[in-house]
Design a protein around this motif. Structure first.
Motif, PDB file in Angstrom:
ATOM      1  N   ILE A   1       0.842  -1.192   0.000  1.00  0.00           N
ATOM      2  CA  ILE A   1       0.000   0.000   0.000  1.00  0.00           C
ATOM      3  C   ILE A   1       0.882   1.249   0.000  1.00  0.00           C
ATOM      4  O   ILE A   1       2.031   1.219   0.446  1.00  0.00           O
ATOM      5  CB  ILE A   1      -0.933   0.038   1.232  1.00  0.00           C
ATOM      6  N   ALA A   2       0.327   2.329  -0.518  1.00  0.00           N
ATOM      7  CA  ALA A   2       0.972   3.638  -0.434  1.00  0.00           C
ATOM      8  C   ALA A   2       0.279   4.406   0.688  1.00  0.00           C
ATOM      9  O   ALA A   2      -0.925   4.672   0.615  1.00  0.00           O
ATOM     10  CB  ALA A   2       0.853   4.374  -1.765  1.00  0.00           C
ATOM     11  N   VAL A   3       1.036   4.754   1.733  1.00  0.00           N
ATOM     12  CA  VAL A   3       0.468   5.421   2.907  1.00  0.00           C
ATOM     13  C   VAL A   3       0.534   6.931   2.705  1.00  0.00           C
ATOM     14  O   VAL A   3       1.612   7.496   2.446  1.00  0.00           O
ATOM     15  CB  VAL A   3       1.221   5.013   4.189  1.00  0.00           C
ATOM     16  N   HIS A   4      -0.623   7.614   2.815  1.00  0.00           N
ATOM     17  CA  HIS A   4      -0.695   9.055   2.594  1.00  0.00           C
ATOM     18  C   HIS A   4      -0.903   9.844   3.891  1.00  0.00           C
ATOM     19  O   HIS A   4      -0.211  10.834   4.132  1.00  0.00           O
ATOM     20  CB  HIS A   4      -1.840   9.360   1.609  1.00  0.00           C
ATOM     21  N   ARG A   5      -1.868   9.416   4.671  1.00  0.00           N
ATOM     22  CA  ARG A   5      -2.147  10.152   5.917  1.00  0.00           C
ATOM     23  C   ARG A   5      -2.623   9.158   6.982  1.00  0.00           C
ATOM     24  O   ARG A   5      -2.624   7.943   6.748  1.00  0.00           O
ATOM     25  CB  ARG A   5      -3.237  11.211   5.665  1.00  0.00           C
ATOM     26  N   TYR A   6      -3.131   9.674   8.079  1.00  0.00           N
ATOM     27  CA  TYR A   6      -3.741   8.813   9.114  1.00  0.00           C
ATOM     28  C   TYR A   6      -4.912   9.573   9.719  1.00  0.00           C
ATOM     29  O   TYR A   6      -5.068  10.793   9.539  1.00  0.00           O
ATOM     30  CB  TYR A   6      -2.719   8.437  10.201  1.00  0.00           C
TER      31      TYR A   6
ATOM     32  N   HIS B   1       2.947   5.509  17.182  1.00  0.00           N
ATOM     33  CA  HIS B   1       2.883   6.939  17.479  1.00  0.00           C
ATOM     34  C   HIS B   1       3.943   7.697  16.686  1.00  0.00           C
ATOM     35  O   HIS B   1       3.668   8.803  16.174  1.00  0.00           O
ATOM     36  CB  HIS B   1       3.050   7.174  18.980  1.00  0.00           C
ATOM     37  N   GLU B   2       5.145   7.159  16.557  1.00  0.00           N
ATOM     38  CA  GLU B   2       6.204   7.828  15.776  1.00  0.00           C
ATOM     39  C   GLU B   2       5.799   7.921  14.305  1.00  0.00           C
ATOM     40  O   GLU B   2       6.054   8.928  13.635  1.00  0.00           O
ATOM     41  CB  GLU B   2       7.519   7.068  15.934  1.00  0.00           C
ATOM     42  N   LEU B   3       5.180   6.857  13.816  1.00  0.00           N
ATOM     43  CA  LEU B   3       4.745   6.871  12.414  1.00  0.00           C
ATOM     44  C   LEU B   3       3.655   7.912  12.196  1.00  0.00           C
ATOM     45  O   LEU B   3       3.722   8.702  11.244  1.00  0.00           O
ATOM     46  CB  LEU B   3       4.237   5.490  12.006  1.00  0.00           C
ATOM     47  N   THR B   4       2.639   7.947  13.012  1.00  0.00           N
ATOM     48  CA  THR B   4       1.539   8.904  12.827  1.00  0.00           C
ATOM     49  C   THR B   4       2.022  10.352  13.022  1.00  0.00           C
ATOM     50  O   THR B   4       1.508  11.266  12.356  1.00  0.00           O
ATOM     51  CB  THR B   4       0.393   8.586  13.784  1.00  0.00           C
ATOM     52  N   SER B   5       2.976  10.555  13.890  1.00  0.00           N
ATOM     53  CA  SER B   5       3.531  11.905  14.082  1.00  0.00           C
ATOM     54  C   SER B   5       4.234  12.375  12.804  1.00  0.00           C
ATOM     55  O   SER B   5       4.120  13.550  12.400  1.00  0.00           O
ATOM     56  CB  SER B   5       4.511  11.924  15.263  1.00  0.00           C
ATOM     57  N   TRP B   6       4.983  11.473  12.183  1.00  0.00           N
ATOM     58  CA  TRP B   6       5.661  11.856  10.931  1.00  0.00           C
ATOM     59  C   TRP B   6       4.643  12.102   9.823  1.00  0.00           C
ATOM     60  O   TRP B   6       4.782  13.059   9.039  1.00  0.00           O
ATOM     61  CB  TRP B   6       6.631  10.746  10.510  1.00  0.00           C
ATOM     62  N   LEU B   7       3.602  11.291   9.726  1.00  0.00           N
ATOM     63  CA  LEU B   7       2.566  11.486   8.703  1.00  0.00           C
ATOM     64  C   LEU B   7       1.820  12.799   8.900  1.00  0.00           C
ATOM     65  O   LEU B   7       1.369  13.406   7.918  1.00  0.00           O
ATOM     66  CB  LEU B   7       1.576  10.324   8.729  1.00  0.00           C
ATOM     67  N   GLU B   8       1.696  13.245  10.143  1.00  0.00           N
ATOM     68  CA  GLU B   8       1.009  14.500  10.404  1.00  0.00           C
ATOM     69  C   GLU B   8       1.784  15.677   9.832  1.00  0.00           C
ATOM     70  O   GLU B   8       1.180  16.644   9.350  1.00  0.00           O
ATOM     71  CB  GLU B   8       0.808  14.667  11.913  1.00  0.00           C
ATOM     72  N   THR B   9       3.099  15.617   9.903  1.00  0.00           N
ATOM     73  CA  THR B   9       3.925  16.716   9.377  1.00  0.00           C
ATOM     74  C   THR B   9       4.356  16.493   7.914  1.00  0.00           C
ATOM     75  O   THR B   9       4.846  17.423   7.271  1.00  0.00           O
ATOM     76  CB  THR B   9       5.180  16.884  10.243  1.00  0.00           C
ATOM     77  N   HIS B  10       4.177  15.297   7.379  1.00  0.00           N
ATOM     78  CA  HIS B  10       4.546  14.994   5.979  1.00  0.00           C
ATOM     79  C   HIS B  10       3.402  14.241   5.298  1.00  0.00           C
ATOM     80  O   HIS B  10       3.533  13.063   4.953  1.00  0.00           O
ATOM     81  CB  HIS B  10       5.821  14.155   5.933  1.00  0.00           C
ATOM     82  N   PRO B  11       2.256  14.884   5.094  1.00  0.00           N
ATOM     83  CA  PRO B  11       1.117  14.171   4.483  1.00  0.00           C
ATOM     84  C   PRO B  11       1.323  13.942   2.986  1.00  0.00           C
ATOM     85  O   PRO B  11       2.076  14.658   2.309  1.00  0.00           O
ATOM     86  CB  PRO B  11      -0.057  15.123   4.748  1.00  0.00           C
ATOM     87  N   ASN B  12       0.642  12.934   2.488  1.00  0.00           N
ATOM     88  CA  ASN B  12       0.554  12.641   1.042  1.00  0.00           C
ATOM     89  C   ASN B  12       1.913  12.363   0.389  1.00  0.00           C
ATOM     90  O   ASN B  12       2.100  12.661  -0.800  1.00  0.00           O
ATOM     91  CB  ASN B  12      -0.152  13.785   0.306  1.00  0.00           C
ATOM     92  N   LYS B  13       2.851  11.783   1.099  1.00  0.00           N
ATOM     93  CA  LYS B  13       4.130  11.395   0.501  1.00  0.00           C
ATOM     94  C   LYS B  13       4.010  10.087  -0.281  1.00  0.00           C
ATOM     95  O   LYS B  13       4.797   9.828  -1.186  1.00  0.00           O
ATOM     96  CB  LYS B  13       5.199  11.256   1.584  1.00  0.00           C
ATOM     97  N   GLY B  14       3.044   9.261   0.091  1.00  0.00           N
ATOM     98  CA  GLY B  14       2.834   8.022  -0.648  1.00  0.00           C
ATOM     99  C   GLY B  14       3.935   7.003  -0.476  1.00  0.00           C
ATOM    100  O   GLY B  14       4.235   6.257  -1.409  1.00  0.00           O
ATOM    101  N   LEU B  15       4.562   6.958   0.717  1.00  0.00           N
ATOM    102  CA  LEU B  15       5.583   5.940   0.958  1.00  0.00           C
ATOM    103  C   LEU B  15       4.942   4.556   0.908  1.00  0.00           C
ATOM    104  O   LEU B  15       3.834   4.346   1.394  1.00  0.00           O
ATOM    105  CB  LEU B  15       6.233   6.158   2.316  1.00  0.00           C
ATOM    106  N   VAL B  16       5.658   3.608   0.323  1.00  0.00           N
ATOM    107  CA  VAL B  16       5.103   2.270   0.090  1.00  0.00           C
ATOM    108  C   VAL B  16       5.542   1.338   1.220  1.00  0.00           C
ATOM    109  O   VAL B  16       6.729   1.285   1.577  1.00  0.00           O
ATOM    110  CB  VAL B  16       5.555   1.723  -1.271  1.00  0.00           C
ATOM    111  N   PHE B  17       4.567   0.606   1.729  1.00  0.00           N
ATOM    112  CA  PHE B  17       4.810  -0.366   2.797  1.00  0.00           C
ATOM    113  C   PHE B  17       4.186  -1.706   2.408  1.00  0.00           C
ATOM    114  O   PHE B  17       3.159  -1.735   1.719  1.00  0.00           O
ATOM    115  CB  PHE B  17       4.184   0.091   4.117  1.00  0.00           C
ATOM    116  N   HIS B  18       4.822  -2.789   2.828  1.00  0.00           N
ATOM    117  CA  HIS B  18       4.134  -4.079   2.790  1.00  0.00           C
ATOM    118  C   HIS B  18       3.506  -4.282   4.171  1.00  0.00           C
ATOM    119  O   HIS B  18       4.041  -3.795   5.171  1.00  0.00           O
ATOM    120  CB  HIS B  18       5.086  -5.230   2.449  1.00  0.00           C
TER     121      HIS B  18
END
Length: 219
Positions: free
Chosen positions: A116-121, A183-200
């Motif tokens: 998946i490509a993660v954009h926000r939370y 929590h570390e992941l959601t904190s980074w997504l809050e300040t860097h939305p819509n980057k579309g980093l890919v995760f399995h």
């Protein structure tokens, strides 16, 4: 006797003078005839004149046929010559280049089953959920990166607070995954939305993400 002799000589002398006069007249007549014939020969009309050559006759006739007796001009003759380029085939127009073929290395799978490509939370509902898009890997582009081609609409997948998560740059320094908390992941997504980093990812029996690892390539 002496007077008779003189009388006889008188008529003889007259006859000789008359004969001489006739001879002189004949000579003058012949001279006049020869003079007339010589003039005629000089003019080309006498018996001794040679006939004009055919080329001279043709030349004089062509000259006399031109207006005013002038010979045809060279410009008029040259205008009748065909141009060297007249009637020459024109060069065929260059053929347009065919369009570049489409990517032949694109995956035939419309959706990867575990990427998946993660954009926000979002924390709605009392639980963290990742806002993601599904897709598949495309063809490599300039720079050696391979884009993750997303398909469909954004969707929500809940993530456990104690999920096992691995991340690297740009979330963390370096290119090797290191463990981080939800929590570390959601904190980074809050300040860097819509980057579309890919995760399995992997889910538990409840359909909640409990394993999440960042892929080496990103969009």
């Amino acid at each position: 006797m002496g007077g008779r002799g003189k009388a006889v000589q008188g008529p003889r002398r007259l006859r000789r003078q008359a004969a001489a006069a006739l001879v002189l007249c004949g000579a003058l007549t012949l001279t006049a005839c020869k003079g007339d014939g010589g003039d005629a020969g000089a003019a080309g009309t006498g018996p001794g004149a040679s006939p004009a050559s055919p080329s001279a006759t043709a030349s004089s006739s062509s000259s006399s046929s031109a207006p005013g007796g002038a010979a045809p001009s060279s410009s008029a003759a040259s205008s009748k010559k065909p141009s060297p380029t007249a009637g020459a085939p024109t060069a065929a127009p260059a053929k347009p280049k065919p369009p570049a073929p489409g990517p032949a290395c694109a995956s035939t799978d419309a959706v990867s089953p575990n990427e998946i490509a993660v954009h926000r939370y979002t924390p709605e509902g009392g639980q963290y959920s990742l806002i993601v898009k599904h897709g598949h890997w495309g063809c490599p582009v300039a720079g050696g990166t391979t884009p993750f081609v997303t398909v469909g609409e954004e969707t929500y997948i809940p993530i456990a607070e104690d999920a096992k998560i691995g991340a690297h740059a740009p979330i963390l320094s370096g290119s090797t995954n290191k463990p981080i908390t939800t929590h570390e992941l959601t904190s980074w997504l809050e300040t860097h939305p819509n980057k579309g980093l890919v995760f399995h990812y992997g889910v538990n029996k409840a359909g909640v993400i409990d394993i999440l690892g960042q892929e080496e390539y990103s969009a």
